[in-house]
Enzyme design. Sequence first.
Site, PDB file in Angstrom:
ATOM      1  N   SER A 138      13.509  14.156  81.781  1.00  0.00           N
ATOM      2  CA  SER A 138      12.722  13.077  81.183  1.00  0.00           C
ATOM      3  C   SER A 138      11.254  13.361  81.461  1.00  0.00           C
ATOM      4  O   SER A 138      10.790  13.224  82.599  1.00  0.00           O
ATOM      5  CB  SER A 138      13.127  11.719  81.774  1.00  0.00           C
ATOM      6  OG  SER A 138      14.447  11.397  81.400  1.00  0.00           O
ATOM      7  N   LYS A 195      13.538   8.107  74.970  1.00  0.00           N
ATOM      8  CA  LYS A 195      13.881   7.944  76.387  1.00  0.00           C
ATOM      9  C   LYS A 195      12.863   7.063  77.105  1.00  0.00           C
ATOM     10  O   LYS A 195      13.233   6.238  77.958  1.00  0.00           O
ATOM     11  CB  LYS A 195      13.961   9.307  77.072  1.00  0.00           C
ATOM     12  CG  LYS A 195      14.241   9.244  78.581  1.00  0.00           C
ATOM     13  CD  LYS A 195      15.574   8.536  78.893  1.00  0.00           C
ATOM     14  CE  LYS A 195      15.772   8.322  80.386  1.00  0.00           C
ATOM     15  NZ  LYS A 195      16.059   9.549  81.122  1.00  0.00           N
ATOM     16  N   LYS A 245       7.830   7.391  87.686  1.00  0.00           N
ATOM     17  CA  LYS A 245       7.330   8.446  86.803  1.00  0.00           C
ATOM     18  C   LYS A 245       7.539   8.068  85.339  1.00  0.00           C
ATOM     19  O   LYS A 245       6.636   8.202  84.504  1.00  0.00           O
ATOM     20  CB  LYS A 245       8.037   9.752  87.143  1.00  0.00           C
ATOM     21  CG  LYS A 245       7.690  10.938  86.262  1.00  0.00           C
ATOM     22  CD  LYS A 245       8.722  11.177  85.170  1.00  0.00           C
ATOM     23  CE  LYS A 245      10.099  11.491  85.729  1.00  0.00           C
ATOM     24  NZ  LYS A 245      11.091  11.790  84.662  1.00  0.00           N
TER      25      LYS A 245
END
Length: 296
Positions: free
Chosen positions: A99, A174, A242
């Site tokens: 990701s 995502k 993140k």
Amino acid sequence: MSTLPKIAWIGLGIMGSPMSENLLKAGYQVTGYTLEQEKLDRLAKAGGTAASSLADAVRDADVVITMVPASPQVEAIAYGPDGILENAREGALLIDMSSITPQTSVDLAKAAAAKGIRVLDAPVSGGEAGAIEAVLSIMVGGEQADFDAALPIFQALGKTIVLCGPHGSGQTVKAANQLIVAVNIQACAEAVVFLEKSGVDLKAALDVLNGGLAGSTVLTRKKDNFLSRDFAPGFRIDLHHKDMGIVTDAARNVGAALPVGAVVAQLVASLRAQGDGGLDHSALLRAVERLSGQQV
């Protein structure tokens, strides 16, 4: 002799190890590389091959799959003399299931094309349980022909598999997924504290809530964490921090307002600052408990 493509798997963490093992169960030859020897030993025990270097892992592979924490790690393994692009064979397919930022995926696809290497960005959702059970959602960016070629591999790893658009599209979807998950966990955490402080049987309450409109995959997957206060990492706060950075930055670039998401991003950041970054993201409950005056 197997006619299935030979796979190199780079990154054998909480997600990568069970995913690579599911490919072994499906009959694929998997050669793996990661920095931790115990993870390589685990792959070998499951029937895979442990490589001594990244270059050795990818050199003869038809398909290279990467699953590492963030954009800097993807760039570190992709570029440079010891990286994937310099050592994978021409015509190989690189599937990055990390990701990362959409722009990193776009840049990687462009650099790989110059080497004759095809690329898909294919991040996943479903956490450790989804990886183990091979029921991940896989959101893919790239060319249709490459997606079609990779589909049997994806089907050994997940259940919901969708080509979302050109390079970077999988990462954009995502990012939206992580926004929804974080906001959902935060709402569940607030509900848990409210219910407990009100003296309601928490298990009964969560069961009935999960059977109605308030129900969600997040609540199904995480309610036992809430009930037991077991925050062993399935998906770490550090990683969700993140991801919230990715979605807030990407939203700013396209002019999309994320008022609730921005607040939750700060709550995730505060939990990490308090030393809980290594815990599962369901540990957002701890932040709500602290705000509510409870000792954690």
